[in-house]
Design a protein around this motif. Structure first.
Motif, mmCIF file in Angstrom:
data_model
loop_
_atom_site.group_PDB
_atom_site.id
_atom_site.type_symbol
_atom_site.label_atom_id
_atom_site.label_comp_id
_atom_site.label_asym_id
_atom_site.label_seq_id
_atom_site.Cartn_x
_atom_site.Cartn_y
_atom_site.Cartn_z
ATOM 1 N N ASN A 34 0.735 -1.261 -0.052
ATOM 2 C CA ASN A 34 0.167 0.108 -0.105
ATOM 3 C C ASN A 34 0.791 1.339 0.083
ATOM 4 O O ASN A 34 0.710 2.231 -0.768
ATOM 5 C CB ASN A 34 -1.076 -0.040 1.208
ATOM 6 N N SER A 36 3.924 1.597 -1.262
ATOM 7 C CA SER A 36 4.562 1.580 -2.516
ATOM 8 C C SER A 36 3.518 2.265 -3.480
ATOM 9 O O SER A 36 3.758 3.226 -4.074
ATOM 10 C CB SER A 36 5.062 0.303 -2.921
ATOM 11 N N GLU A 37 2.253 1.755 -3.572
ATOM 12 C CA GLU A 37 1.104 2.428 -4.399
ATOM 13 C C GLU A 37 1.064 3.888 -4.288
ATOM 14 O O GLU A 37 0.795 4.608 -5.079
ATOM 15 C CB GLU A 37 0.057 1.418 -4.212
ATOM 16 N N CYS A 38 0.985 4.148 -2.851
ATOM 17 C CA CYS A 38 0.809 5.433 -2.513
ATOM 18 C C CYS A 38 1.791 6.399 -2.998
ATOM 19 O O CYS A 38 1.698 7.790 -3.568
ATOM 20 C CB CYS A 38 0.689 5.878 -0.975
ATOM 21 N N GLU A 39 3.206 5.870 -2.772
ATOM 22 C CA GLU A 39 4.301 6.587 -3.380
ATOM 23 C C GLU A 39 4.365 6.648 -5.038
ATOM 24 O O GLU A 39 4.786 8.014 -5.286
ATOM 25 C CB GLU A 39 5.565 6.069 -2.894
ATOM 26 N N ASP A 40 3.754 5.846 -5.650
ATOM 27 C CA ASP A 40 3.710 5.864 -6.943
ATOM 28 C C ASP A 40 2.658 7.030 -7.338
ATOM 29 O O ASP A 40 3.070 7.828 -8.521
ATOM 30 C CB ASP A 40 3.178 4.569 -7.661
ATOM 31 N N GLU A 41 1.543 6.953 -6.712
ATOM 32 C CA GLU A 41 0.420 8.074 -7.107
ATOM 33 C C GLU A 41 1.043 9.390 -6.595
ATOM 34 O O GLU A 41 0.847 10.231 -7.678
ATOM 35 C CB GLU A 41 -0.948 7.625 -6.294
ATOM 36 N N GLU A 42 1.624 9.592 -5.671
ATOM 37 C CA GLU A 42 2.334 11.051 -5.399
ATOM 38 C C GLU A 42 3.448 11.325 -6.483
ATOM 39 O O GLU A 42 3.322 12.536 -6.894
ATOM 40 C CB GLU A 42 2.880 10.864 -3.871
ATOM 41 N N ASP A 43 4.301 10.290 -6.883
ATOM 42 C CA ASP A 43 5.129 10.762 -7.904
ATOM 43 C C ASP A 43 4.663 11.221 -9.191
ATOM 44 O O ASP A 43 5.010 12.011 -9.769
ATOM 45 C CB ASP A 43 5.948 9.407 -8.151
ATOM 46 N N ILE A 44 3.449 10.462 -9.628
ATOM 47 C CA ILE A 44 2.685 10.938 -10.707
ATOM 48 C C ILE A 44 2.258 12.277 -10.633
ATOM 49 O O ILE A 44 2.220 13.156 -11.622
ATOM 50 C CB ILE A 44 1.548 10.052 -11.149
ATOM 51 N N ARG A 45 1.575 12.516 -9.245
ATOM 52 C CA ARG A 45 0.910 13.837 -9.118
ATOM 53 C C ARG A 45 2.024 14.940 -9.121
ATOM 54 O O ARG A 45 1.772 16.047 -9.706
ATOM 55 C CB ARG A 45 0.300 14.000 -7.796
#
Length: 70
Positions: A34, A36-45
């Motif tokens: 979870n 890791s998924e949040c970090e990916d979403e934050e990186d995309i934003r």
């Protein structure tokens, strides 16, 4: 080995290990996934925000950037 085949082998190995894991370990694994998924979403934003900023304010050449660092 094909990418999907390699992924399937990895998932099978992981599943086998998870079947033997303690409940606390499973909770930790889920938390890591979870996070890791949040970090990916934050990186995309962040990347989208940077692209929008570049559209509005433009960008610098490498030479301009080096001059600003001095």
């Amino acid at each position: 080995m094909e990418a999907t085949s390699k992924k399937q082998v990895l998932l099978t190995a992981i599943y086998a290990r998870l079947e033997q894991a303690y409940e606390g370990t499973l909770e930790e694994v889920l938390e890591l996934l979870n996070a890791s998924e949040c970090e990916d979403e934050e990186d995309i934003r962040d990347a989208i925000a940077e692209l929008e900023d570049a559209k509005i304010n433009g960008t610098l050449t490498w030479e301009q950037y080096k001059q600003e660092l001095k």
